[in-house]
Design a protein around this motif. Structure first.
Motif, PDB file in Angstrom:
ATOM      1  N   PHE A 152       0.835  -1.200   0.000  1.00 50.07           N
ATOM      2  CA  PHE A 152       0.000   0.000   0.000  1.00 50.07           C
ATOM      3  C   PHE A 152       0.867   1.246   0.000  1.00 50.07           C
ATOM      4  CE2 PHE A 152      -2.319   3.389   2.166  1.00 50.07           C
ATOM      5  CZ  PHE A 152      -3.449   3.473   1.356  1.00 50.07           C
ATOM      6  N   SER A 153       1.919   1.260   0.813  1.00 48.85           N
ATOM      7  CA  SER A 153       2.846   2.388   0.831  1.00 48.85           C
ATOM      8  C   SER A 153       3.535   2.542  -0.517  1.00 48.85           C
ATOM      9  CB  SER A 153       3.893   2.200   1.940  1.00 48.85           C
ATOM     10  OG  SER A 153       3.291   2.305   3.206  1.00 48.85           O
ATOM     11  N   PHE A 154       3.857   1.411  -1.145  1.00 52.31           N
ATOM     12  CA  PHE A 154       4.509   1.450  -2.460  1.00 52.31           C
ATOM     13  C   PHE A 154       3.594   2.084  -3.507  1.00 52.31           C
ATOM     14  CE2 PHE A 154       5.039  -0.623  -6.629  1.00 52.31           C
ATOM     15  CZ  PHE A 154       6.323  -0.200  -6.928  1.00 52.31           C
ATOM     16  N   LEU A 155       2.329   1.651  -3.538  1.00 51.75           N
ATOM     17  CA  LEU A 155       1.393   2.176  -4.524  1.00 51.75           C
ATOM     18  C   LEU A 155       1.115   3.665  -4.281  1.00 51.75           C
ATOM     19  CD1 LEU A 155      -1.147  -0.785  -4.732  1.00 51.75           C
ATOM     20  CD2 LEU A 155       0.569  -0.126  -6.429  1.00 51.75           C
ATOM     21  N   ARG A 156       0.978   4.030  -3.025  1.00 51.81           N
ATOM     22  CA  ARG A 156       0.752   5.440  -2.701  1.00 51.81           C
ATOM     23  C   ARG A 156       1.962   6.278  -3.109  1.00 51.81           C
ATOM     24  NH1 ARG A 156       1.229   8.969   1.849  1.00 51.81           N
ATOM     25  NH2 ARG A 156      -0.593  10.313   2.136  1.00 51.81           N
ATOM     26  N   GLY A 157       3.158   5.696  -2.925  1.00 47.60           N
ATOM     27  CA  GLY A 157       4.376   6.400  -3.282  1.00 47.60           C
ATOM     28  C   GLY A 157       4.490   6.666  -4.774  1.00 47.60           C
ATOM     29  N   LEU A 158       3.924   5.774  -5.602  1.00 51.44           N
ATOM     30  CA  LEU A 158       3.966   5.981  -7.050  1.00 51.44           C
ATOM     31  C   LEU A 158       3.298   7.295  -7.433  1.00 51.44           C
ATOM     32  CD1 LEU A 158       3.177   2.420  -8.483  1.00 51.44           C
ATOM     33  CD2 LEU A 158       5.387   3.580  -8.368  1.00 51.44           C
ATOM     34  N   LEU A 193       2.012  14.382 -11.109  1.00 47.58           N
ATOM     35  CA  LEU A 193       0.599  14.607 -10.799  1.00 47.58           C
ATOM     36  C   LEU A 193       0.401  15.141  -9.378  1.00 47.58           C
ATOM     37  CD1 LEU A 193      -0.916  11.338 -12.335  1.00 47.58           C
ATOM     38  CD2 LEU A 193      -1.032  13.648 -13.302  1.00 47.58           C
ATOM     39  N   SER A 194       1.346  14.832  -8.488  1.00 44.33           N
ATOM     40  CA  SER A 194       1.205  15.224  -7.086  1.00 44.33           C
ATOM     41  C   SER A 194       1.692  16.641  -6.792  1.00 44.33           C
ATOM     42  CB  SER A 194       1.953  14.227  -6.192  1.00 44.33           C
ATOM     43  OG  SER A 194       3.345  14.284  -6.450  1.00 44.33           O
ATOM     44  N   LYS A 195       2.238  17.348  -7.791  1.00 43.60           N
ATOM     45  CA  LYS A 195       2.744  18.707  -7.561  1.00 43.60           C
ATOM     46  C   LYS A 195       1.663  19.627  -7.014  1.00 43.60           C
ATOM     47  CE  LYS A 195       5.507  20.749 -10.393  1.00 43.60           C
ATOM     48  NZ  LYS A 195       6.157  21.311 -11.602  1.00 43.60           N
ATOM     49  N   LYS A 196       0.426  19.393  -7.405  1.00 44.59           N
ATOM     50  CA  LYS A 196      -0.680  20.244  -6.968  1.00 44.59           C
ATOM     51  C   LYS A 196      -0.936  20.146  -5.463  1.00 44.59           C
ATOM     52  CE  LYS A 196      -4.396  16.889  -7.923  1.00 44.59           C
ATOM     53  NZ  LYS A 196      -3.514  15.770  -8.325  1.00 44.59           N
ATOM     54  N   GLU A 197      -0.376  19.127  -4.806  1.00 45.71           N
ATOM     55  CA  GLU A 197      -0.570  18.943  -3.362  1.00 45.71           C
ATOM     56  C   GLU A 197       0.335  19.859  -2.534  1.00 45.71           C
ATOM     57  OE1 GLU A 197      -2.739  16.707  -2.270  1.00 45.71           O
ATOM     58  OE2 GLU A 197      -3.058  15.348  -3.963  1.00 45.71           O
ATOM     59  N   ASN A 204      11.085  24.729  -7.674  1.00 43.60           N
ATOM     60  CA  ASN A 204      10.388  23.909  -8.666  1.00 43.60           C
ATOM     61  C   ASN A 204      10.525  22.420  -8.334  1.00 43.60           C
ATOM     62  OD1 ASN A 204       8.946  23.208 -10.963  1.00 43.60           O
ATOM     63  ND2 ASN A 204      10.787  23.168 -12.242  1.00 43.60           N
ATOM     64  N   TYR A 205       9.800  21.983  -7.319  1.00 41.22           N
ATOM     65  CA  TYR A 205       9.807  20.564  -6.974  1.00 41.22           C
ATOM     66  C   TYR A 205       8.996  19.799  -8.018  1.00 41.22           C
ATOM     67  CZ  TYR A 205      11.499  22.144  -2.425  1.00 41.22           C
ATOM     68  OH  TYR A 205      12.235  22.717  -1.422  1.00 41.22           O
ATOM     69  N   GLN A 206       9.521  18.675  -8.474  1.00 39.78           N
ATOM     70  CA  GLN A 206       8.877  17.908  -9.541  1.00 39.78           C
ATOM     71  C   GLN A 206       7.724  17.040  -9.057  1.00 39.78           C
ATOM     72  OE1 GLN A 206       9.654  18.423 -12.867  1.00 39.78           O
ATOM     73  NE2 GLN A 206      10.725  20.102 -11.803  1.00 39.78           N
ATOM     74  N   SER A 207       7.622  16.871  -7.726  1.00 43.16           N
ATOM     75  CA  SER A 207       6.542  16.062  -7.158  1.00 43.16           C
ATOM     76  C   SER A 207       6.413  16.394  -5.682  1.00 43.16           C
ATOM     77  CB  SER A 207       6.843  14.573  -7.314  1.00 43.16           C
ATOM     78  OG  SER A 207       7.984  14.214  -6.535  1.00 43.16           O
ATOM     79  N   PHE A 208       5.317  15.938  -5.073  1.00 44.14           N
ATOM     80  CA  PHE A 208       5.163  16.137  -3.632  1.00 44.14           C
ATOM     81  C   PHE A 208       6.220  15.335  -2.880  1.00 44.14           C
ATOM     82  CE2 PHE A 208       3.502  15.259   0.576  1.00 44.14           C
ATOM     83  CZ  PHE A 208       3.058  16.512   0.974  1.00 44.14           C
ATOM     84  N   GLY A 209       6.576  14.174  -3.407  1.00 41.84           N
ATOM     85  CA  GLY A 209       7.607  13.358  -2.767  1.00 41.84           C
ATOM     86  C   GLY A 209       8.944  14.082  -2.719  1.00 41.84           C
ATOM     87  N   GLY A 224      20.783  10.599   6.765  1.00 40.41           N
ATOM     88  CA  GLY A 224      19.833  10.046   5.813  1.00 40.41           C
ATOM     89  C   GLY A 224      18.518  10.785   5.843  1.00 40.41           C
ATOM     90  N   TYR A 225      17.474  10.179   5.266  1.00 40.26           N
ATOM     91  CA  TYR A 225      16.159  10.806   5.218  1.00 40.26           C
ATOM     92  C   TYR A 225      15.073   9.748   5.031  1.00 40.26           C
ATOM     93  CZ  TYR A 225      16.417  10.284   0.091  1.00 40.26           C
ATOM     94  OH  TYR A 225      16.524   9.774  -1.179  1.00 40.26           O
ATOM     95  N   PHE A 226      13.830  10.151   5.332  1.00 42.85           N
ATOM     96  CA  PHE A 226      12.656   9.305   5.153  1.00 42.85           C
ATOM     97  C   PHE A 226      11.897   9.730   3.891  1.00 42.85           C
ATOM     98  CE2 PHE A 226      13.104   9.288   9.850  1.00 42.85           C
ATOM     99  CZ  PHE A 226      13.120   7.921  10.079  1.00 42.85           C
ATOM    100  N   SER A 227      11.232   8.780   3.249  1.00 43.25           N
ATOM    101  CA  SER A 227      10.344   9.075   2.138  1.00 43.25           C
ATOM    102  C   SER A 227       8.902   9.064   2.617  1.00 43.25           C
ATOM    103  CB  SER A 227      10.487   8.025   1.034  1.00 43.25           C
ATOM    104  OG  SER A 227      11.739   8.078   0.427  1.00 43.25           O
TER     105      SER A 227
END
Length: 337
Positions: free
Chosen positions: A56-62, A68-72, A90-95, A291-294
């Motif tokens: 579930f975390s993997f699919l959400r991460g996609l 598409l997530s930039k709008k968040e 200019n972040y390419q995604s919310f991630g 390090g960091y978390f995703s």
């Protein structure tokens, strides 16, 4: 009054901001959903079958790592009162926004994370004599709980030193006593007995990169497979430390002895990213990024020997049932000299 409303009221006075001393309320992202998942039969069933699963975390991460997530990003910055300067990048995604890299400056307790405060702290250390006291810094931004570790490896609340009648008592949640052994899935090392346990709880708005707390070397690492439960308070987050996916690092700090640094994965956090190569010992400087978390809320647990003195206000706040909100890189203790 409903249970969710009562939970919200309890959280209003559960965090104290270290630099101001104010009691604050931080609204958790998806707080109602988390409460449902952990406190209702149907929610617990969905949690077990879907939400705590790694896929579930993997699919959400996609989605969150796609354009598409930039709008968040803009609504998130607005909701949590983050710096508007973040919107100029200019972040390419919310991630990418979530795991962004920022400047971290080592500084005195409670000071803002600025270069000016960092330089002032360095000068103060030079005046006092760096050799006498080695500063120990907050490894991450977030909400901190501080406990003692007794001679049996149990996690305990420290007694009030001003009251000779009070005694330490063990950390117990819903009938479970928590110990170092449960977190490590191994006996408590001798060097931790009589030491300190720190819990850094990172919620979504917090900076999700972390640093080494002092100069030293990385001796070895260990990964433990596990679930991806929430680490939020309403989800009994101490249980997650003994059941969730986590990575354990054995560090030897200059003048402070050995410590264990544990990154704990959480629901919707698919990955823990540590930079250190598998070449031991790996030497690092104080404040160097580890390090960091995703994506998602996360936790770091640090287990320290009795050679490190943590500031008393952090223990006092924990005894009062308060988490201390602090920022990465601020001093929270010293090595005993």
């Amino acid at each position: 009054m409903g249970k969710v409303q009562k939970q919200k009221e309890q959280n209003v006075l559960s965090i104290i901001e270290r630099k101001t001393g104010r009691l604050i309320h931080e609204e958790e992202y998806g707080q109602r959903a988390i409460y449902f998942l952990y406190h209702h039969f149907l929610g617990r069933l969905l949690l077990k079958m879907i939400f705590a699963r790694s896929y579930f975390s993997f699919l959400r991460g996609l989605y969150y790592n796609s354009f598409l997530s930039k709008k968040e990003i803009a609504p998130f910055v607005e909701k949590y009162g983050l710096s508007k300067e973040l919107l100029k990048k200019n972040y390419q995604s919310f991630g990418a926004f979530f795991s962004r890299k920022e400047a971290v400056n080592l500084r005195e307790a409670g000071k803002e994370n600025t270069k000016e405060n960092g330089e002032a702290w360095k000068e103060k250390l030079r005046e006092k004599g760096q050799a006498r006291k080695q500063a120990f810094y907050a490894t991450a931004s977030g909400k901190l709980l501080a406990y003692k570790i007794d001679q049996e490896g149990k996690i305990i609340f420290p007694c009030n030193e001003n009251n000779g009648k009070s005694k330490p008592f063990p950390l117990e949640i819903k009938g479970n006593f928590y110990s170092i052994e449960k977190i490590l899935k191994a006996p408590c090392p001798e060097f931790l007995k009589g030491g300190t346990l720190l819990v850094f709880r990172l919620s979504l708005p917090d900076y999700h990169r972390y640093i080494f707390p002092a100069k030293g070397k990385l001796l070895r690492t260990k990964k433990i497979k596990g679930r991806l439960d929430s680490v939020r308070k309403e989800a009994a987050h101490f249980k997650a430390f003994s059941e969730n996916k986590r990575e354990i690092s054995l560090l030897e700090l200059e003048g402070m002895g050995k410590i264990l640094h544990v990154e704990v994965g959480a629901m919707l956090v698919g990955h823990i990213h540590n930079h250190s190569a598998n070449q031991f010992p790996f030497r690092f400087a104080a404040g160097e990024e580890k390090g960091y978390f995703s994506l998602g809320g996360s936790t770091i647990v640090e287990m320290l020997s009795d050679k490190i003195m943590i500031d008393e206000d952090l223990f006092e706040n924990t005894n009062k049932g308060l988490e201390t909100k602090l920022e990465i890189g601020e001093r929270i203790g010293y090595g005993k000299a």
